[in-house]
Structures are given as structure tokens and as C-alpha cells.
Design an enzyme around this catalytic site. Structure first.
Site, PDB file in Angstrom:
ATOM      1  N   LYS B  46       0.987  -1.204  -0.163  1.00 27.10           N
ATOM      2  CA  LYS B  46       0.172  -0.051   0.001  1.00 27.10           C
ATOM      3  C   LYS B  46       0.975   1.259   0.199  1.00 27.10           C
ATOM      4  O   LYS B  46       1.952   1.189   0.519  1.00 27.10           O
ATOM      5  CB  LYS B  46      -0.697  -0.017   1.281  1.00 27.10           C
ATOM      6  CG  LYS B  46      -1.814   1.012   1.653  1.00 27.10           C
ATOM      7  CD  LYS B  46      -3.030   1.183   0.559  1.00 27.10           C
ATOM      8  CE  LYS B  46      -3.759   2.619   0.613  1.00 27.10           C
ATOM      9  NZ  LYS B  46      -4.647   2.438  -0.406  1.00 27.10           N
ATOM     10  N   CYS B 131      -0.559  11.672  -7.212  1.00 24.24           N
ATOM     11  CA  CYS B 131      -0.974  12.506  -5.909  1.00 24.24           C
ATOM     12  C   CYS B 131      -1.045  13.939  -6.260  1.00 24.24           C
ATOM     13  O   CYS B 131      -0.072  14.319  -7.027  1.00 24.24           O
ATOM     14  CB  CYS B 131      -0.040  12.087  -4.813  1.00 24.24           C
ATOM     15  SG  CYS B 131       0.088  10.375  -4.356  1.00 24.24           S
ATOM     16  N   ILE B 192      -0.772   0.855 -15.546  1.00 21.67           N
ATOM     17  CA  ILE B 192      -1.078   2.250 -15.091  1.00 21.67           C
ATOM     18  C   ILE B 192      -1.646   2.028 -13.952  1.00 21.67           C
ATOM     19  O   ILE B 192      -2.105   1.183 -13.181  1.00 21.67           O
ATOM     20  CB  ILE B 192      -2.322   2.714 -15.935  1.00 21.67           C
ATOM     21  CG1 ILE B 192      -3.456   1.615 -16.059  1.00 21.67           C
ATOM     22  CG2 ILE B 192      -1.853   3.006 -17.459  1.00 21.67           C
ATOM     23  CD1 ILE B 192      -4.564   2.284 -16.901  1.00 21.67           C
ATOM     24  N   GLY B 246      -6.738  -4.425 -14.487  1.00 22.08           N
ATOM     25  CA  GLY B 246      -7.832  -5.313 -14.989  1.00 22.08           C
ATOM     26  C   GLY B 246      -7.238  -6.882 -15.345  1.00 22.08           C
ATOM     27  O   GLY B 246      -7.950  -7.445 -15.917  1.00 22.08           O
ATOM     28  N   THR B 268      -7.374  -5.411  -8.496  1.00 22.26           N
ATOM     29  CA  THR B 268      -8.812  -5.491  -8.140  1.00 22.26           C
ATOM     30  C   THR B 268      -9.002  -6.955  -8.212  1.00 22.26           C
ATOM     31  O   THR B 268     -10.041  -7.605  -7.447  1.00 22.26           O
ATOM     32  CB  THR B 268      -9.577  -5.008  -8.959  1.00 22.26           C
ATOM     33  OG1 THR B 268      -9.091  -3.614  -8.924  1.00 22.26           O
ATOM     34  CG2 THR B 268     -11.195  -5.069  -8.625  1.00 22.26           C
TER      35      THR B 268
HETATM   36  C1  LIG Z   1      -8.797  -0.273  -3.381  1.00 21.05           C
HETATM   37  C2  LIG Z   1      -7.593   0.040  -4.154  1.00 21.05           C
HETATM   38  C3  LIG Z   1      -6.585   0.825  -3.468  1.00 21.05           C
HETATM   39  C4  LIG Z   1      -5.244   1.149  -4.234  1.00 21.05           C
HETATM   40  N1  LIG Z   1      -4.633   1.670  -3.530  1.00 21.05           N
HETATM   41  C5  LIG Z   1      -3.380   2.287  -4.274  1.00 21.05           C
HETATM   42  C6  LIG Z   1      -2.238   2.948  -3.630  1.00 21.05           C
HETATM   43  O1  LIG Z   1      -2.395   3.053  -2.264  1.00 21.05           O
HETATM   44  N2  LIG Z   1      -1.318   3.450  -4.537  1.00 21.05           N
HETATM   45  C7  LIG Z   1      -1.247   3.055  -5.504  1.00 21.05           C
HETATM   46  O2  LIG Z   1       0.033   3.386  -6.381  1.00 21.05           O
HETATM   47  N3  LIG Z   1      -2.122   2.205  -6.452  1.00 21.05           N
HETATM   48  C8  LIG Z   1      -3.270   2.073  -5.777  1.00 21.05           C
HETATM   49  N4  LIG Z   1      -4.210   1.307  -6.328  1.00 21.05           N
HETATM   50  C9  LIG Z   1      -4.184   0.956  -7.681  1.00 21.05           C
HETATM   51  C10 LIG Z   1      -3.510  -0.403  -7.951  1.00 21.05           C
HETATM   52  O3  LIG Z   1      -2.388  -0.399  -7.527  1.00 21.05           O
HETATM   53  C11 LIG Z   1      -3.846  -0.433  -9.419  1.00 21.05           C
HETATM   54  O4  LIG Z   1      -2.815   0.408 -10.287  1.00 21.05           O
HETATM   55  C12 LIG Z   1      -4.951  -0.520  -9.999  1.00 21.05           C
HETATM   56  O5  LIG Z   1      -5.994  -0.855  -9.187  1.00 21.05           O
HETATM   57  C13 LIG Z   1      -5.287  -0.903 -11.434  1.00 21.05           C
HETATM   58  O6  LIG Z   1      -5.167  -2.285 -11.566  1.00 21.05           O
HETATM   59  P1  LIG Z   1      -6.252  -3.448 -11.232  1.00 21.05           P
HETATM   60  O7  LIG Z   1      -7.203  -3.167 -12.436  1.00 21.05           O
HETATM   61  O8  LIG Z   1      -5.780  -4.904 -11.492  1.00 21.05           O
HETATM   62  O9  LIG Z   1      -6.775  -3.291 -10.112  1.00 21.05           O
HETATM   63  C14 LIG Z   1      -5.259   0.910  -5.632  1.00 21.05           C
HETATM   64  C15 LIG Z   1      -6.431   0.237  -6.128  1.00 21.05           C
HETATM   65  C16 LIG Z   1      -7.660  -0.366  -5.568  1.00 21.05           C
HETATM   66  C17 LIG Z   1      -8.551  -0.989  -6.273  1.00 21.05           C
END
Ligand SMILES: Cc1cc2nc3c(=O)[nH]c(=O)nc-3n(C[C@H](O)[C@H](O)[C@H](O)COP(=O)(O)O)c2cc1C
Ligand SMILES: Cc1cc2nc3c(=O)[nH]c(=O)nc-3n(C[C@H](O)[C@H](O)[C@H](O)COP(=O)(O)OP(=O)(O)OC[C@H]3O[C@@H](n4cnc5c(N)ncnc54)[C@H](O)[C@@H]3O)c2cc1C
Ligand SMILES: Cc1cc2nc3c(=O)[nH]c(=O)nc-3n(C[C@H](O)[C@H](O)[C@H](O)COP(=O)(O)OP(=O)(O)OC[C@H]3O[C@@H](n4cnc5c(N)ncnc54)[C@H](O)[C@@H]3O)c2cc1C
Ligand SMILES: Cc1cc2nc3c(=O)[nH]c(=O)nc-3n(C[C@H](O)[C@H](O)[C@H](O)COP(=O)(O)O)c2cc1C
Ligand code: FES
Ligand code: FES
Lengths: 264, 306, 306, 264
Positions: B46, B131, B192, B246, B268
Site C-alpha cells: 500500500k 497524488c 497504469i 484489469g 482488483t
Molecule cells: C482499493 C484500491 C486501493 C489502491 N491503492 C493504491 C495505492 O495506495 N497506491 C497506488 O499506487 N495504487 C493504488 N491502487 C491502484 C492499483 O495499484 C492498480 O494500479 C489499479 O488498481 C489497476 O489495477 P487493477 O485493475 O488490477 O486493480 C489501488 C487500487 C485499488 C482498487
């Protein structure tokens, strides 16, 4: 931490409990049959337009057949799909999840406060206490709802031998009024007893129970709900505010919290 | 013959190219209750900030068509407690540890990374530059090439091991940001982060999350992420790419490798199937065997464009 | 009492705020076989270019998680045949006619719109500025504020009725483009066009569409579109907004109105349920009655943000 | 243009035709029961992870009961879901879609060339010609497949009284070889007759049939397939190149095209 399992099993039985309530029993399960009262499982819905799993409290476990029961009310998309499961269908569940209820002390009077769909975990709690030799007459089972059809599985509760107190807002079954009012009365009527509250139900009911516990100095536990993307503590999506500040995850730090712990 | 799943990114070797994404695997402890973290190529924590952050009030997430929206609000224990309470667990895991770092000023990134430089088991840092920068009126670091470059250059001076820059998709030209990251001294790119989105309850008229807007993730964004990886891979920027967005199956992962990713992160999908990385690892071996390929590295960039 | 569904955009009155989106309803003839076009607030034609265009070779579309990818390649009959063959049909329809215009040079937009100015039943033009500009090395018109402004200003000189600028979402700051469109003289904005995406077949290693990249549309992009509408609505730009992106139900539509759209366009949903606009119109009346609201206009911008 | 209807009806019958082939009959339908041979319908799959409808040729229509039949082979996600429909399930279809086969002239010998899953529209064509009084002995029904299980519904074809010519690559049923080879033989053997080809099947078969028609100067029609987002002609997604240049929409300008019209 106890190991979390993802298991594919089979629906054994689906019971229509009327008024949109259903019971679904599935198994045999392996690790997930270790679920204790207050634990929940995360059910996958076999259609990807419902993205997340849905959290369901465990309503009973049959340790021999390793079957697990959930009870739910059709509410939105997830539970509508859940109600379409039929015996023989494969079902994918994740568990055991969360921190369950703690055990009452030998001498304590157990007061279950169930409201609406908060009933299943308390059914399981009462059932397993009785099975473990806890005197059923030491258990007061309050069950509140709007009207008679909201109080399901009454025979099943009665059969446990516990002191059953159905309460409906319209008085169509049991006492009339709000369940927490009657709980307070009972506690007041027995000032010398050690009592412990176990509550699960709608937010308003939990808030009253929490306040009641704080006002009367009665310890106890509340099982909470929150929308849960992951159910395993990794997404931080399901939080509730704590009275000491900050947030706790309902799925991992709960769903069971001590009275006074969360800011309801 | 077992296909070779190992990859090397910026000199760091990974037993396999399957990582878990920041914000989707906590600091590892909870996921270790589901499967052994030694199955992972790496784990990205995180986002860590300088101070502890409680995050936004709930609701923080919403379901959307083929995905989800979240605005957790960078809830995390802060760098000090991270080092004290979380590193001891992470150190014991047989997988690469990547610490994701976030801040609202460049100096915060620098400060956190300087502390992490003293933690030898932290293999890499990943800079979350999606950020808002408070010094320049809340513009996101990652939407401006110069801000991106400056941030990474300053971190580069204090962090001696490899730096991953995690790019946001909400820009006109992601390859310009990639090049700026390379200029600044980044060693790899994560492509991304989530896509800005919003969902409103048509009955209460309330946004479904308290931050009003949030990050869209999950299968819905996979084509967007893949296009971004392709664009960066075909830009003048030569950094290795870690694909994210995704990914839920081995087929999804292969698409990212074909478009130029050396490794991927799973986000996710962990919420729906926490053991997704384990399944993908098995699936990847099977896929390579089926194609009679000796190494996963032979897939990278092999898309056959029209 | 029947709620009032009528809206006015840039002086043009619409019987209801439900339009069909460019590229998803042809020139109206086919859809007229499904329902009477008089049910629509308006119809936006497929993009018209100066010359006839055959479009890309197939495959042109692919299914994705919660949506689809397309690269049709602006296949259309060209402005001359459009006027000769398509306007006669459109003229007879009891709905507003909006002609979507595309080009690869500013002069093409100008030329087409000059011709359309002579067609009184064309109520508005909608400029598809998500097209590569060949004069400036293939940069999309709609990604650069100055290009956007210039294009619209030039069209403004020849087209005397209202101009809608249709914005692409693939930009760092869509509100900057919106303001440029306003500067250039646009009368309304359509937000958003499709999102750049890519999908690859993991077995053949081929992109699933011959253009390699394409536009992502459907429910998957709804949160992105809604965030874009919200951003434009809250920017200094004062133009009325037509919301587009993943709308399939009345609930979806209400979300867009709450975030500031005066009307909406339905695209991909027509492929799955061709009579979606009819269903949404009925649903909208019911929704307004349920909320005891007299006019759909009372929903616009009423989101209750945290 | 004939009006396109979107109708929700009910599955009446599902037949397993073996080798992953299934027949699904549903109704009663209103406007959609007007489907003629060569028309297709667009079936909605009740799960949103399959985004588009799936195009299915009409295999038969019962004009009295207003029931419609489709025949399909389980191939990918869409047809897998389709095979899960059971009698009593609701089903949502759109139609009639496309341009159907034109009628043969009285004296013409009709040659149907079916390959694999191209069989249903030709079954419907032959059935309705016979029902309309066309001499079944004037219909040559070629049906090609890899091996015996690919030639489904043989009894049904025979019952029509047409000249049935099954052809399999391995010779396990009917003649051995490629179906177009045997079609050419038949045409050569009857040089004085007016013949008309109707073909539907895999791309290679259609290409050969098209070539055969051009080489032998035989007119005819080909029913094509393409992935179809909309099925109603509005998305321009389903195009095939034309010999004269440009593209045609399979869903709206076809699916039936004249021999020589499309660049296969
Ligand atoms: C609940 C949640 C919390 C996330 N927290 C962070 C974070 O703290 N820092 C970060 O760089 N990305 C964060 N992300 C983004 C993920 O690391 C990732 O880039 C994004 O979810 C796309 O990938 P996915 O479609 O496989 O989830 C978060 C995503 C989700 C769903
Ligand atoms: C620990 C726990 C135990 C529970 N036990 C029971 C039980 O025993 N019986 C019972 O009937 N119910 C139980 N619930 C509630 C149950 O999980 C469902 O939330 C509830 O039944 C309504 O679900 P639905 O899918 O039908 O409604 P939906 O309308 O589909 O969902 C309700 C709303 O919440 C949103 N939503 C749902 N899940 C999420 C999520 N993860 N993140 C963000 N938004 C989300 C949906 O998008 C929707 O807006 C429990 C919940 C928890 C947390
Ligand atoms: C006019 C017509 C008539 C047909 N008649 C029959 C019939 O009678 N019987 C029969 O079995 N089949 C018929 N088909 C084929 C059928 O529509 C399916 O394409 C085929 O059965 C395989 O579908 P699936 O969903 O199982 O495969 P899938 O694997 O789900 O689909 C095959 C591939 O095509 C892609 N795809 C599917 N639809 C689209 C689309 N619309 N746009 C872009 N990509 C898409 C999928 O993503 C996948 O990659 C017909 C097709 C047409 C066009
Ligand atoms: C097949 C297809 C073709 C399209 N063609 C055009 C076009 O020619 N011009 C244009 O401005 N937008 C075009 N669009 C974009 C749509 O008008 C709309 O902006 C987009 O699809 C988002 O809306 P939706 O999610 O409701 O489909 C097309 C979209 C699709 C799916
Ligand atoms: S649901 Fe993810 S942390 Fe609780
Ligand atoms: S499927 Fe849309 S035009 Fe044919």
C-alpha cells in the site's frame, strides 16, 4: 490467522422462508466448515455483472456433513442472484472470514439481539452454545422486526429451548415496540445478574444496543455490516469509524466489535 | 521441461513476473493467510506516506460495470510504523518487496525513500505520482513531465536501489511522462494507476463514494491499460514496463507481455479471487508449454500488429 | 401530470433530452425500422467527412469486459452523397437532426459545415475533434486547446446555427479543452467520445481489431464519462453539456443530468437493445413522477457532493 | 424495411443433438415469427459478461404455434451460455434481421450446400420450399462435415424427400471428400439444367462454392457470418469486402450475398 480457503462446492438445499427470505445450505466443505459464530463467508455470484462477492454470515454448520447454511433476504442485485441458486448448482465460497463472537462466561446470561437480517449469526451463536452444553434457559433470544413475517424460523429458535422474545413494531407477533426497549426492561428486571449482549441487525438497532450497553454498563458485542470489496482485509474499503479515532476494517478487525468500540 | 518464468527488471531478479499491486494486498500479512507469498514474483505495498493517514470516511468503494471505483484516501500506517511494524513481517517473505511511496510534496517522497534506503530487504521503491502536489496548487505530480522528472531526480539522490515510476493514465500523452521519468532517473515504469471516475446514486443524488471522484479499476480498464503499455513501449523511452490494469487471468497477463510489459501487477482481481496470482502462475506455465516456449521473456513485445 | 421532458440547448428545443450518438445510429434509416425516430430528442449522424470513406478492414470491433472496442475508420458516404441520399430521409423525421463532422484538416471541417449551412433541417453540427490532424503530424485536434479553438472558430464563420464540440477523454485536463471550445465559439459540448484502448488475442498474438487500437465504449467507461462531465460542468466553461458514455438505463441517464448534463446521447447500448431510447424515455417520466418533479431540467447539476 | 421487433418469449424445447450441437425452440413470438429462410435473429444472453447478443440463423418456424427454432454448436462463451437455456426459461430475441434467400425459379434445380454450423438456414430453406409446393426431388441437399457426428438431423432432411448428399472428409457417412467437389460433379453431370446454389458454412467452403459458381457460370447465394455488435446495420462492425470495392454489412446488406458479390 486462520487460513482462508476458496472452495467450490455444491448447493444441497434451498428453502424459501417466505417474505423474500431464503436459506441456502451447501457442502461438503473443507476448511470453511471451521466457521464459528460471527464468522462470515464471501459468496461468488456466477455472473460478472455483479463484480464483488457478497458477504453472508454463517447461520449454521453441520460438522458431520460439513455443510454450511446461510440465510438471506432478497434486497438488491446480489441477493436476487443468490436466490436463484438451486440444489445441485456449484457454488464458490471464501472463508472463514472475520473475527467471530467471543464465548460468554459460564455464569453470564446471554442476551441475543437480532434484528431483521441480523438474525443468522445469532441463530448460529445460540445453537452452538446450546450444543456445547450452555444452559438454554440462560439465553434470552430477542428478535425484532417490523411485523410477523420478519420473524423467521421461530420454531427453530423455540426448539433450542432458549427464552425466545419476538418483538414486532406492529405487535403482530410477540411484544410490541422496538426490540432494544424490551432488552433494557429485561436487564433492569435482573439487576444482580451478569449479562452479555450479542447484537446484529440494522444500523439503528445496533446504535441503540450500543448505547444501551454503555448506559447500563453491560458488556457485549455487535456484528456489523459494510459493503465489502475483498472481505480479507486488503482493500480498506469496508471501514467503520472507531470511538478512539481512525477506522477499523469490518471484514478483518470485525465484523464483531465490542460495545463502545465503534462510533455508530 | 518447466518453462522459465524468471525475469530481471533493473537488475532485480524476480522468480516470476507476477506481482500484487499497491493498495490491493495491504502489507502482505492478510494475503499470507490465503497463499504463501513465496509464490509471488513480488509484492507492492500500500502507498506509504510520511505521516499515518486514516483515509476517507466510508463509503470508499462502489461497484461499476465491469469494475469498481475506489477512493480509500491513502490510508496507511506512515513510514515510521511501516518500518517498525510491517518490515519485520515482509523481511521474512521469500519474494521481492517493493514499497510504494506517496506524498504531497517532493520533499516527502525524498524523506520516505531516504528512510527506505536503510532497509536492505526493500528491493525497489515504486513512486505513486498520481497524488496532488500541494506546493503547486494540487496538480498531480504525474500529469506534468517536469514535476515527474524533478520528483524522481530528487528521490534518485537518496535511494540507491531501483526506482519504479507508477504512471497515471489521465494524461494526453503518457509517453511524454514516461520519458520524463527516464530523464529523472527512474529504472522501470508501472503502467497504469487507476483511471479517474465518478458514480452517483440516482435516488439519493449522492456520489457513491465520499471523495466524490475515485479511481476506476478492474476488467473495465484493461483495454485502456494495454493501450498505455503499448504506447510507452513504442515510445523513445527504453525503461522496462510493469503492466497493471484489469488483469484477472493468464490470458490477460499474456496480452500485457505481448504489448511490451516485462512483468505485471494484479490488483482488483485479488478482491474477487484472492489466489489469482497462484492461478495465473500455473496458467502461465501451461500456456508456455502449449506454445513450446522456453521462457516467459520470449513473449515480451511480440504482439503482431496489423 | 406528465413531467416536462423538453430541454433547450443553444436555442434549439428538444422534445426530450435523449439523443442517439454518432456512429451508433447510422443516418437513421436502419433505426427507423425498430422504433419511430419521433421518439428521440435528436439523432446524431455517423461522422461525415469530405470524401466517401470505406473504413478499416474487418475485424473492426471486439468485446471487452463491460464494453467494446471499435475502430470503424470513419466509414461514411461523404458530404455530397450524405446531402443527396441521406438528408431527404432525415428531413422527414420529427426529431432534431445533428450532423457529426470529421476531418483531417481544419479546411475539411469548414468545407463540410459550409455545405451543411445550406441545409435548414440540419439543426446543429457536432464536431468530432478526436481525429488526427494531418497538417500537424497526426496530433488529434481535440487534444490541443489551440487546435480545438482554431477549428471551431473557423467553422463558426461558415455555419450559422449552433455548433457542438465533441470532446475526447484522452487528455490531461478536459476542462481546458472545453474552455478552448467556448473561446472558439462553440455553443454546446458533447462529453465524451470513446476512450483509447487495445485488445490482443493471446493465442494468435494479433490485436483483435485491424487498426490495432480503437475506442472503448459501453458501461465500462460510464464512470470516466461522468467524471469528465462533472469536471467540465465545474470549470469556468459555461456551455451546456450533452453527456455520453455507457448510458443504458434511465438511472445511468439521471447520473449524467445530476452531474451537469442537459441532455444525453445513447451509443453502444443501441447495439444490445436498439429501443433503449424509448425505454429510457418511459423510465424518465416514471422517475420524475416518483420524485414529484415537474421538469427534467430540475435535475441538471443537482448532485449532492460530499 | 420490415419492422424489427425485440421480443421476450419462453424456451419451449431444448434438444441435445450430440457432438455439442443443440436445438432450441422458443415462442410464441409475434413479429419475429415472420422470419424467412436466410433471416437471422439476435439472441440476448442473460449475463452481462457477454456483452453482445449472438446472431443465430433461423432453422425452422412453426407458423401456427409461432415458435422458432435455432440450431447451434457450442463454440465459445456465447454458445456455451446458450446451451444452458432450459425449457421454461425466458429468452430475449431481436428480429427478423437481414436479407434472406431469394426464391428459386420454378424450373431451377436447387442445390443446397451446407457445411458444419451453416446447416440451419439451409434446413429452413429446403423445408419451406417443400412446404410451399416446390418439388423435393428438384432439391439437392449437400451437407459436408469432417466426420459422421458433424452431419446432424439426417432423418429430418431425409423426411423432406429431397436428394440428400451427406459428405464427410473421412467418409464415415455419405461420400468422402470435400462437399464442393461433389457439388461440382453433380452440376457437370447435368449440363442442360438451370441450377441455383445456396450455401452456408465455413469460410473455406464458401470460398470454394463462390469460385465454383463463378467458374461454372452458376448463379447462387451465400449466407455469411461475421461478429455482429448490433445486427441491425448501425455500427458498421460486421463488414465484408465487396469485389467492386468497399464493404457491405453482413447483418443488413446480407447475410445473404450473390455469388461473385463479396471478395472472399
Ligand atoms: C482499493 C484500491 C486501493 C489502491 N491503492 C493504491 C495505492 O495506495 N497506491 C497506488 O499506487 N495504487 C493504488 N491502487 C491502484 C492499483 O495499484 C492498480 O494500479 C489499479 O488498481 C489497476 O489495477 P487493477 O485493475 O488490477 O486493480 C489501488 C487500487 C485499488 C482498487
Ligand atoms: C459480515 C457481513 C455479513 C452479512 N450477512 C448477511 C446475511 O447473513 N444475510 C443477508 O441477507 N445479508 C448479509 N449481509 C449483507 C449482504 O452482504 C448484502 O450486502 C445485502 O444482502 C444486500 O446485497 P445485494 O447484493 O442484494 O444488494 P445490492 O443492491 O446488489 O448491493 C447493495 C448496494 O451495495 C453495493 N455494494 C454491494 N457490495 C459492495 C461492495 N463490496 N463494495 C461497494 N459497494 C457494494 C451495491 O453496488 C449496491 O449499491 C452481510 C454483510 C456483511 C458485511
Ligand atoms: C448471420 C449469422 C448467423 C449465424 N447463425 C448461426 C447458427 O445458426 N448456429 C451457430 O451455431 N452459429 C451461428 N452463427 C455464429 C454465432 O453467432 C457465433 O458467433 C458463434 O456461434 C460463436 O459464438 P460464441 O459466442 O460461442 O463464441 P465466442 O468465443 O464467445 O465468440 C467468438 C469470438 O468472437 C468474438 N465476438 C463474438 N461476437 C462478437 C461481436 N459481435 N463483435 C466482436 N467480436 C465478437 C468473441 O469476443 C470471441 O472472440 C451465426 C452468425 C451470423 C453472423
Ligand atoms: C461502433 C461505434 C462507432 C462510432 N463512431 C463514431 C463516429 O463516427 N463519430 C463520433 O464522433 N463518435 C463515434 N462513436 C462514439 C460514440 O458516439 C460515443 O461517443 C461513444 O460510443 C460513447 O458512448 P457509449 O458508451 O454510449 O457508446 C462511435 C462509437 C461506436 C461504438
Ligand atoms: S472488504 Fe476489503 S478490507 Fe474489508
Ligand atoms: S452488426 Fe452492426 S452493422 Fe452489422
Amino acid at each position: 490467522m486462520s487460513k482462508i480457503n476458496s472452495e467450490e462446492t455444491v448447493v444441497i438445499r434451498r428453502r424459501d422462508l417466505h417474505n423474500d427470505y431464503y436459506s441456502l445450505t451447501f457442502g461438503p466443505l473443507k476448511g470453511i466448515s471451521r466457521c464459528r459464530p460471527g464468522h462470515f463467508i464471501h459468496v461468488k455470484l456466477p455472473t460478472s455483472d455483479i463484480f464483488f462477492r457478497r458477504a453472508m454470515s454463517v447461520a449454521s454448520v453441520n460438522p458431520e456433513s460439513r455443510e454450511l447454511e446461510i440465510i438471506f433476504k432478497v434486497f438488491g442485485r446480489g441477493t436476487t442472484r443468490l436466490a436463484r441458486f438451486r440444489s445441485g448448482d456449484p457454488i464458490d465460497v471464501l472463508g472463514p472470514l472475520g473475527v467471530g463472537f467471543s464465548k460468554p462466561k459460564k455464569r453470564e446470561r446471554v442476551i441475543c439481539v437480532a434484528g431483521g437480517i441480523g438474525f443468522p449469526p445469532l441463530l448460529y451463536l445460540a445453537t452452538s452454545l446450546v450444543a456445547a452444553g450452555f444452559d438454554p434457559k440462560q439465553i434470552e433470544f430477542f428478535y425484532g422486526g417490523r411485523s410477523a413475517p420478519d420473524i423467521i424460523e421461530r420454531q427453530r429458535i423455540r426448539k433450542l429451548g432458549v427464552n425466545f422474545h419476538p418483538v414486532t413494531e406492529d405487535g403482530s407477533v410477540g411484544k410490541k415496540g422496538l426490540v432494544t426497549h424490551h432488552v433494557a426492561e429485561l436487564i433492569e428486571a435482573r439487576p444482580d445478574e451478569k449479562v452479555r449482549l450479542y447484537a446484529c441487525g440494522p444500523e439503528g438497532m445496533l446504535r441503540s444496543t450500543n448505547q444501551l450497553g454503555l448506559d447500563m454498563g453491560v458488556p457485549g458485542e455487535l456484528a456489523l455490516e459494510a459493503p465489502m470489496p475483498c472481505g480479507i482485509g486488503v482493500c480498506l474499503g469496508c471501514v467503520v469509524p472507531l470511538t478512539k479515532g481512525g477506522y477499523a476494517r469490518v471484514c478483518y478487525d470485525g465484523p464483531v466489535f465490542q460495545i463502545g468500540e465503534v462510533a455508530l | 521441461m518447466t518453462p522459465d518464468l524468471s525475469v530481471t527488471i533493473a537488475g532485480v531478479s524476480f522468480k516470476n513476473p507476477i506481482l500484487t499491486a499497491s493498495g490491493c494486498c495491504g502489507y502482505g500479512e492478510e494475503l499470507a493467510g490465503v497463499f504463501s507469498l513465496s509464490k509471488l514474483g513480488g509484492l507492492v505495498t500500500k502507498s506509504i506516506t510520511r505521516e499515518v493517514r486514516q483515509g476517507h470516511p466510508p463509503p470508499r468503494t462502489a461497484e461499476t460495470g465491469g469494475g469498481m471505483l475506489n477512493a480509500i484516501g491513502l490510508a496507511n500506517v506512515g513510514i515510521e510504523r511501516f518500518i517498525e511494524e510491517k518490515i519485520p513481517f515482509l523481511e521474512k517473505q521469500k519474494t521481492n518487496i517493493i514499497v510504494n511511496v506517496a506524498g504531497s510534496k517532493i520533499s516527502e517522497y525524498v524523506e520516505i525513500c531516504a528512510r527506505l534506503n536503510d532497509q536492505p530487504r526493500v528491493d525497489m521503491v515504486e513512486l505513486n505520482i498520481s497524488c496532488p502536489n500541494v506546493d503547486v496548487g494540487g496538480i498531480e505530480f504525474g500529469t506534468q513531465p517536469t514535476l515527474t522528472e524533478d520528483t524522481i531526480r530528487r528521490v534518485r539522490q537518496v535511494f540507491k536501489r531501483p526506482i519504479i515510476a507508477k504512471l497515471a493514465p489521465n494524461v494526453t500523452d503518457i509517453s511524454a511522462i514516461a520519458q520524463a521519468a527516464e530523464q529523472g532517473g527512474a529504472d522501470a515504469l508501472a503502467v497504469i494507476n487507476s483511471v479517474v471516475g465518478m458514480v452517483v446514486d440516482p435516488h439519493t443524488w449522492r456520489p457513491r463514494i465520499t471523495n466524490n471522484k475515485g479511481g476506476l479499476t478492474g476488467p473495465a480498464i484493461k483495454p485502456i491499460a494495454l493501450a498505455a503499455v503499448d504506447r510507452v513501449y513504442n515510445s523513445p523511452c527504453n525503461l522496462p514496463i510493469i503492466g497493471i490494469g484489469g488483469i484477472a487471468t493468464v490470458d490477460d497477463m499474456v496480452e500485457f507481455l505481448l504489448c511490451g510489459a516485462t512483468a505485471v501487477q494484479i490488483g482488483t482481481a485479488l478482491f474477487v479471487e484472492p489466489d489469482t496470482p497462484v492461478k495465473i502462475e500455473a496458467g502461465l506455465k501451461k500456456y508456455l508449454r502449449g506454445k513450446k516456449m522456453a521462457s516467459v521473456r520470449d513473449l515480451v513485445g511480440k504482439v503482431r500488429k496489423y
